[in-house]
Design an enzyme around this catalytic site. Structure first.
Site, short mmCIF file in Angstrom:
data_model
loop_
_atom_site.label_atom_id
_atom_site.label_comp_id
_atom_site.label_asym_id
_atom_site.label_seq_id
_atom_site.Cartn_x
_atom_site.Cartn_y
_atom_site.Cartn_z
N SER A 171 24.16 41.74 -5.60
CA SER A 171 24.63 42.40 -6.79
C SER A 171 25.62 43.54 -6.53
O SER A 171 26.28 43.99 -7.45
CB SER A 171 23.44 42.94 -7.58
OG SER A 171 22.78 43.96 -6.83
N SER A 191 21.23 42.23 -1.81
CA SER A 191 22.36 42.64 -2.66
C SER A 191 23.45 43.43 -1.98
O SER A 191 24.51 43.64 -2.57
CB SER A 191 21.85 43.43 -3.87
OG SER A 191 21.27 42.56 -4.81
N LYS A 194 27.71 52.49 -6.12
CA LYS A 194 27.28 51.44 -7.05
C LYS A 194 26.76 52.09 -8.34
O LYS A 194 26.09 53.13 -8.28
CB LYS A 194 26.18 50.61 -6.38
CG LYS A 194 25.78 49.35 -7.12
CD LYS A 194 24.72 48.59 -6.33
CE LYS A 194 24.26 47.31 -6.99
NZ LYS A 194 23.25 46.59 -6.19
#
EC number: 6.3.5.7
Lengths: 198, 527
Positions: free
Chosen positions: B136, B160, B57
């Protein structure tokens, strides 16, 4: 007296929207029974919602003026956040409405009775052993104290030996300016414009 | 399979699914192939991660790609070092395939608040518009779901990793807080931020977890070895006598009744029931448990996370790093003449921050500043921390094993708190549950175009089932279970539902055991 206190706590604890009468097995909470729920119990349990997420959101008739944030307060918060003020009255109205909705949403926490509760500030090992391990004692500082010499006869002063070096490898040997977009020599540039209107 | 073939397959998938926008930066084909060939040329067999592609990420620092956090303000930022979790992946032989798209700084539930555009879900059940990939860590989830990599790293502050896993049909694991290092992970809300793992199978998830699970002196919130051994002592003696998923002993499974709001989608309710029935058939017993502070937990999260964000993001001023707005950094008089300047005078760096942050980040910073401001702090920030403690006490009441972070800290010692189920007044053991099984999200992924018309606060309700475990730092994993609802149009259209397994602090292995048992059932059904 104790019983009353506990009752009050459990009532205050009940979130808004939770029905007063739950199925009998749901009242047998904290799994204080050893036998499993049957399939029909589960079916019944799941077909009985316990609260509504909508209770956290403002209703259409919600009175914004009652608990709203003022324009001045909003500007103050933006300054604290180092963010620019709203560019138009429309944007300001929009920002105020958003903040008001957010605050309505989070105000749910004020319904919980938190008397006598110690705030949970961070997740860490709170056991007695862990607290003991975090203590810094004379033994931990022995190496540092050994480098000190006491000088003088009447007026005692503590001096540190000159050859003592603190190991700062990996902590202070990085290039502070490496990622700066604007710099001059060993300095960052921060530019302040002259106020042209005054 | 050779590493080279694995890499070539992933790259072909990356090309085919380019439009889903999972990656912000992707390594060159030649670089990845060379790395794979190097792995293949060494005859000695490596560990399970050796020669595998892992995506990271883009709020986790890497030295060989930019680290943008999907923000304009960091669009050109290159870290000079690897985050500890990235370093450990490389040391295990993994190849970093690229950096995945996300909601800016991790703030969002649909991976739409990105400077690099929205992530799209590969499973399209809405006629025209692609559904949300969840957020997210949406890019990390989509990269795994479409086999553009073997596994990926995400971050989970309030759900997330678990939410995008639920929306994309992947495994999403958030370990106990403090097990995986946060050194080199851009902080959003430091008391909640956790590195998480996304993969297609539980065994892959375990392998990555094993490679990362170690104390890191560079992260002050990383659990020290002494705490880790205390956790191991608690969880092995009382909870998990079965470390292998093949012969799971009979577990007591809790059904949290407050994870059943009116708004729960019928498909999800039906699939929840089917999942519980499946676990019952495996010999586990089912028990209703009460976590009445669940609604307040969600509200507390949206006080605490923005408050911490407003502090953590204060450093982005464009001076030391980051993209700076053109022109002077402030207008309106000399510095220090605060009193004489009008209310409209610009605050230093405000233009850089105004241009650099997206709308949701700004909304949360302002909300966080409010919660911390004089006059509001007691009723918001401190009250939220008290609610957080209440939520912890409730979980401790429900689980069979005590919380290893609070062993010997009697409830009465700190406050007039609740009794622990495993340590009842009469000292009886075995009354609490081992794990909780509940949905990961209250609904199926919504279409991206419907999100634009919604109030941003509506999206906060998506996190209602994931936030409580985050507040208490509990291990939780989302497992995709086939959608059991074949009566409604909604049920027919979307193939799976994310089911969440939550355990007591430190019982990460147990949570993964249950996930694996569920996964094996699903695989058997297909066969």
């Amino acid at each position: 007296m104790v019983a009353f206190h506990q009752l009050r706590r459990s009532l205050a604890h009940r979130p808004l929207g939770l029905p007063r009468s739950l199925p009998s097995y749901a009242l047998n909470l904290h799994a204080r029974h050893s036998s499993s729920l049957s399939d029909s119990d589960i079916k019944h349990l799941l077909s009985t919602p316990t609260w509504s997420v909508k209770s956290l959101l403002p209703t259409d008739g919600h009175d914004q003026a009652a608990d709203g944030v003022s324009s001045n307060q909003l500007r103050h918060l933006l300054r604290l956040s180092a963010l620019p003020p709203p560019s138009s009255p429309e944007e300001e109205t929009h920002m105020l409405r958003t903040l008001d909705t957010q605050l309505h949403f989070v105000r749910e926490i004020q319904k919980v009775d938190t008397e006598e509760i110690v705030p949970l500030r961070s997740l860490r090992d709170e056991t007695a052993e862990a607290r003991k391990e975090c203590e810094i004692g004379l033994d931990d500082l022995k190496e540092v104290f050994d480098q000190e010499v006491t000088m003088g006869k009447h007026h005692l002063r503590i001096r540190r030996r000159q050859n003592f070096r603190v190991d700062t490898d990996g902590a202070e040997d990085w290039d502070v300016l490496a990622h700066a977009e604007r710099k001059v020599g060993r300095f960052f540039i921060v530019e302040n414009a002259k106020d042209t209107e005054s | 399979m050779s590493s080279l073939r694995h890499v070539q397959r992933c790259l072909a998938n990356a090309q085919a699914h380019h439009g889903l926008n999972a990656f912000i930066s992707l390594a060159d084909r030649s670089f990845l192939e060379a790395a794979a060939q190097k792995v293949d040329s060494i005859r000695e067999p490596g560990g399970p991660l050796n020669g595998k592609l892992i995506a990271v990420k883009d709020n986790i620092c890497t030295s060989d790609f930019p680290t943008t956090a999907a923000s304009y303000i960091l669009k050109n930022f290159n870290s000079s070092y690897d985050a500890t979790v990235v370093r450990r992946l490389r040391e295990s032989g993994a190849i970093i395939t690229g950096k995945t798209n996300l909601d800016e700084f991790g703030m969002g539930s649909h991976s739409t608040f990105s400077h690099f555009g929205s992530v799209k879900n590969p499973h399209n059940h809405h006629a025209q518009q692609p559904p949300s990939a969840g957020g997210s860590s949406g890019g990390s989830a989509v990269a795994v779901a479409t086999s553009q990599c073997w596994a990926s790293l995400g971050t989970d502050t309030g759900g997330s990793v678990r939410l995008p896993a639920a929306y994309t049909g992947t495994i999403g694991f958030k370990p106990s807080y403090g097990l995986l290092s946060r050194h080199g992970v851009l902080a959003y809300a430091n008391s909640l931020d956790t590195v998480g793992i996304l993969a297609r199978t539980v065994s892959t998830t375990r392998s990555v977890f094993a490679a990362l699970n170690a104390h890191d002196p560079k992260d002050p919130t990383s659990l020290p070895p002494s705490t880790r051994s205390r956790i191991a002592a608690t969880t092995t003696t009382t909870a998990s006598s079965s470390s292998s998923a093949q012969s799971p002993r009979s577990l007591r499974i809790g059904i949290p009744t407050h994870y059943n709001p009116t708004e729960l989608s019928p498909s999800i309710r039906t699939t929840w029931h089917a999942t519980l029935a499946r676990l019952h058939a495996l010999g586990h017993t089912l028990h209703a448990v009460s976590l009445p502070s669940t609604p307040a937990a969600l509200a507390a999260y949206y006080v605490l996370a923005p408050a911490e964000a407003s502090s953590n993001l204060a450093k982005y001023d464009g001076v030391r790093y980051g993209t700076r707005a053109a022109g002077p950094d402030a207008r309106g008089g000399a510095p220090g003449a605060e009193g004489q300047r009008g209310a409209e005078a610009e605050v230093l760096y405000a233009r850089t921050r105004g241009e650099g942050f997206g709308p949701e980040v700004k909304r949360r910073i302002v909300l966080g500043a409010y919660g911390l401001s004089k006059g509001a702090r007691g009723n918001y920030f401190l009250q939220a921390q008290r609610v957080r403690r209440r939520v912890q006490e409730e979980f401790d009441t429900v689980f069979r094993v005590g919380n290893p972070l609070r062993m010997g800290v009697g409830p009465g010692e700190l406050h007039g708190g609740l009794q622990t189920a495993g340590q009842g007044k009469d000292g009886r053991e075995g009354e609490g549950v081992d794990v909780l099984v509940c949905p990961t999200a209250p609904g199926l992924p919504p279409a991206l175009d419907t999100l634009r018309e919604r109030n941003p606060v509506d999206a906060y309700t998506n996190d209602v089932f994931t936030v409580p475990a985050s507040l208490v730092g509990l291990p939780a994993v989302s497992v995709p279970v086939p959608n059991a609802d074949n009566s409604s149009a909604e049920g027919e259209a979307f193939p799976f539902v994310g089911m969440q397994i939550i355990g007591q602090f430190g019982s990460d292995d147990l949570v993964l055991d249950v996930a694996q048992a569920l996964e094996e059932q699903i695989v058997n059904d297909r066969a």
